[in-house]
Design an enzyme around this catalytic site. Structure first.
Site, mmCIF file in Angstrom:
data_model
loop_
_atom_site.group_PDB
_atom_site.id
_atom_site.type_symbol
_atom_site.label_atom_id
_atom_site.label_comp_id
_atom_site.label_asym_id
_atom_site.label_seq_id
_atom_site.Cartn_x
_atom_site.Cartn_y
_atom_site.Cartn_z
ATOM 1 N N HIS A 65 5.357 -1.904 -4.290
ATOM 2 C CA HIS A 65 5.469 -0.951 -5.383
ATOM 3 C C HIS A 65 6.828 -1.026 -6.074
ATOM 4 O O HIS A 65 7.143 -0.176 -6.912
ATOM 5 C CB HIS A 65 5.214 0.460 -4.869
ATOM 6 C CG HIS A 65 3.777 0.711 -4.539
ATOM 7 N ND1 HIS A 65 3.337 1.822 -3.849
ATOM 8 C CD2 HIS A 65 2.662 -0.027 -4.780
ATOM 9 C CE1 HIS A 65 2.027 1.771 -3.701
ATOM 10 N NE2 HIS A 65 1.594 0.658 -4.252
ATOM 11 N N ASN B 281 -10.176 1.817 -6.057
ATOM 12 C CA ASN B 281 -10.151 0.691 -6.976
ATOM 13 C C ASN B 281 -10.540 1.056 -8.404
ATOM 14 O O ASN B 281 -9.997 0.504 -9.361
ATOM 15 C CB ASN B 281 -11.089 -0.415 -6.478
ATOM 16 C CG ASN B 281 -10.689 -0.948 -5.117
ATOM 17 O OD1 ASN B 281 -9.543 -0.803 -4.703
ATOM 18 N ND2 ASN B 281 -11.622 -1.570 -4.412
ATOM 19 N N HIS C 105 -5.846 -5.183 -1.526
ATOM 20 C CA HIS C 105 -7.180 -4.598 -1.653
ATOM 21 C C HIS C 105 -8.266 -5.561 -1.205
ATOM 22 O O HIS C 105 -9.350 -5.119 -0.814
ATOM 23 C CB HIS C 105 -7.415 -4.146 -3.094
ATOM 24 C CG HIS C 105 -6.658 -2.906 -3.459
ATOM 25 N ND1 HIS C 105 -7.258 -1.691 -3.666
ATOM 26 C CD2 HIS C 105 -5.326 -2.697 -3.628
ATOM 27 C CE1 HIS C 105 -6.342 -0.778 -3.952
ATOM 28 N NE2 HIS C 105 -5.160 -1.369 -3.948
ATOM 29 N N ARG D 12 -1.394 -6.695 -6.288
ATOM 30 C CA ARG D 12 -2.128 -5.666 -5.551
ATOM 31 C C ARG D 12 -3.471 -6.168 -5.058
ATOM 32 O O ARG D 12 -4.006 -5.658 -4.068
ATOM 33 C CB ARG D 12 -2.358 -4.439 -6.444
ATOM 34 C CG ARG D 12 -1.136 -3.603 -6.709
ATOM 35 C CD ARG D 12 -1.511 -2.349 -7.489
ATOM 36 N NE ARG D 12 -2.396 -1.490 -6.728
ATOM 37 C CZ ARG D 12 -3.298 -0.667 -7.294
ATOM 38 N NH1 ARG D 12 -3.448 -0.648 -8.607
ATOM 39 N NH2 ARG D 12 -4.055 0.106 -6.534
#
Length: 334
Positions: A196, A97, A69, A65
């Site tokens: 995911h 976050n 980000h 992830r």
């Protein structure tokens, strides 16, 4: 008349020089970037990620992830890794976050291993990209050559993160528009949402779906009733919102089960399930649910495109991913 003596004094004493920074762009990135300067780099990172996933399987998804980000906020520059300072409020406490991003210590461990092998050579930004690829491959997903050669940012911004990163409540239309801003297609959006396929989400991210979707006081109608009952038990309205559940039914295996779950209305996050409600994203959800190889190919393509996102800002090679380097001081005697 004091000017000449002052210049002479400066020339006969130490002169402070701050190391210059350089910029990179997508055209300067290439596979095998460290083949000569640090040939052990990629193997070193993979070994650390493998060991971390043995200790805690969930860390693979957490590490993966980090690329999303990082790259969406001013390009892939390792800014998400920077700790706050008295003069800088970074991205770790951003709305998307805080209490969500994790496994920063795994990146620290990989960076320490790299510094032992090749000091001041491999950027933290490249480390994030390598680690994401390794986490996918080690979870049963595709493997691919990553383009490397990025520099690390010398700053980070919580404000920038908050203005870009989507909420778990986001709908498909918003996500399509967001990805379009980065020249990423609908196909890229759906394929990258397949990240995911591994990992877990917090009850905090779904309680509104279970009890008050869109302020209705009712659960999300786009949720399979049996699955909703399962989530009700996991996430009671007065329960601990930090409890986690699998993002799909095979949360440690990178496969296309995530898309099969969406077709069955068993998506954990609203931002996931909504991909099956919008026609232009539903096409890809169903295609990927039917053919894992097609999903894998599209996922790799999307990860490479996302990895090309660069800000063009000056950067450096951090020795510690959590902090920018101290200015290098050169002493010249004349």
């Amino acid at each position: 008349m004091l000017l000449i003596p002052l210049l002479l004094l400066l020339l006969t004493t130490a002169v402070t020089v701050v190391a210059a920074t350089t910029t990179t762009g997508p055209s300067s990135l290439r596979p095998g970037f460290y083949s000569e300067t640090c040939p052990e780099a990629e193997a070193t990172v993979r070994r650390v990620i493998k060991d971390a996933m043995i200790r805690e399987p969930r860390s693979g998804a957490s590490v993966m992830r980090l690329q999303f980000h990082d790259c969406f906020v001013n390009g892939c520059d390792g800014s998400v890794l920077l700790d706050d300072t008295p003069d800088m409020l970074g991205e770790k406490l951003g709305l998307s976050n805080i209490n969500s991003l994790r496994s920063f210590e795994v990146i620290d461990e990989a960076k320490e291993a790299l510094e032992r092998v090749c000091p001041q050579t491999v950027s933290c930004a490249d480390l994030v990209v390598m680690a994401a690829r390794d986490a996918v491959a080690l979870s049963g997903g595709p493997d691919w050559d990553v383009k490397l050669g990025r520099k690390d940012s010398v700053t980070a911004s919580q404000e920038d993160s908050d203005s870009i990163m989507p909420s778990p409540r986001a709908n498909a239309s918003y996500l399509v528009d967001l990805f379009h801003r980065f020249n990423l297609s609908v196909k890229d959006l759906v394929a990258l949402s397949g990240s995911h396929s591994i990992g877990e989400g917090r009850c905090f991210s779904i309680v509104f779906r279970l009890y008050n979707q869109s302020g209705s006081g009712k659960p999300d109608p786009e949720m399979d009733p049996t699955y909703r009952e399962k989530l009700d038990r996991l996430c009671p309205i007065t329960g601990d919102q930090n409890v986690t559940g699998g993002l799909d039914t095979t949360p440690t295996l990178f496969d296309n089960q995530y898309f099969k779950d969406l077709v069955l209305k068993k998506g954990f996050l609203n931002s996931d399930q909504t991909l099956h409600t919008l026609e232009e994203t539903r096409v890809w959800v169903e295609k990927f649910s039917e053919d894992q190889a097609v999903f894998f190919e599209a996922f790799v393509e999307g990860m490479v495109k996302m990895g090309d996102l660069q800000s063009g800002r000056p950067g450096e090679i951090r020795s510690n991913c959590r902090v920018v380097n101290k200015p290098q001081i050169a002493h010249w005697d004349f």
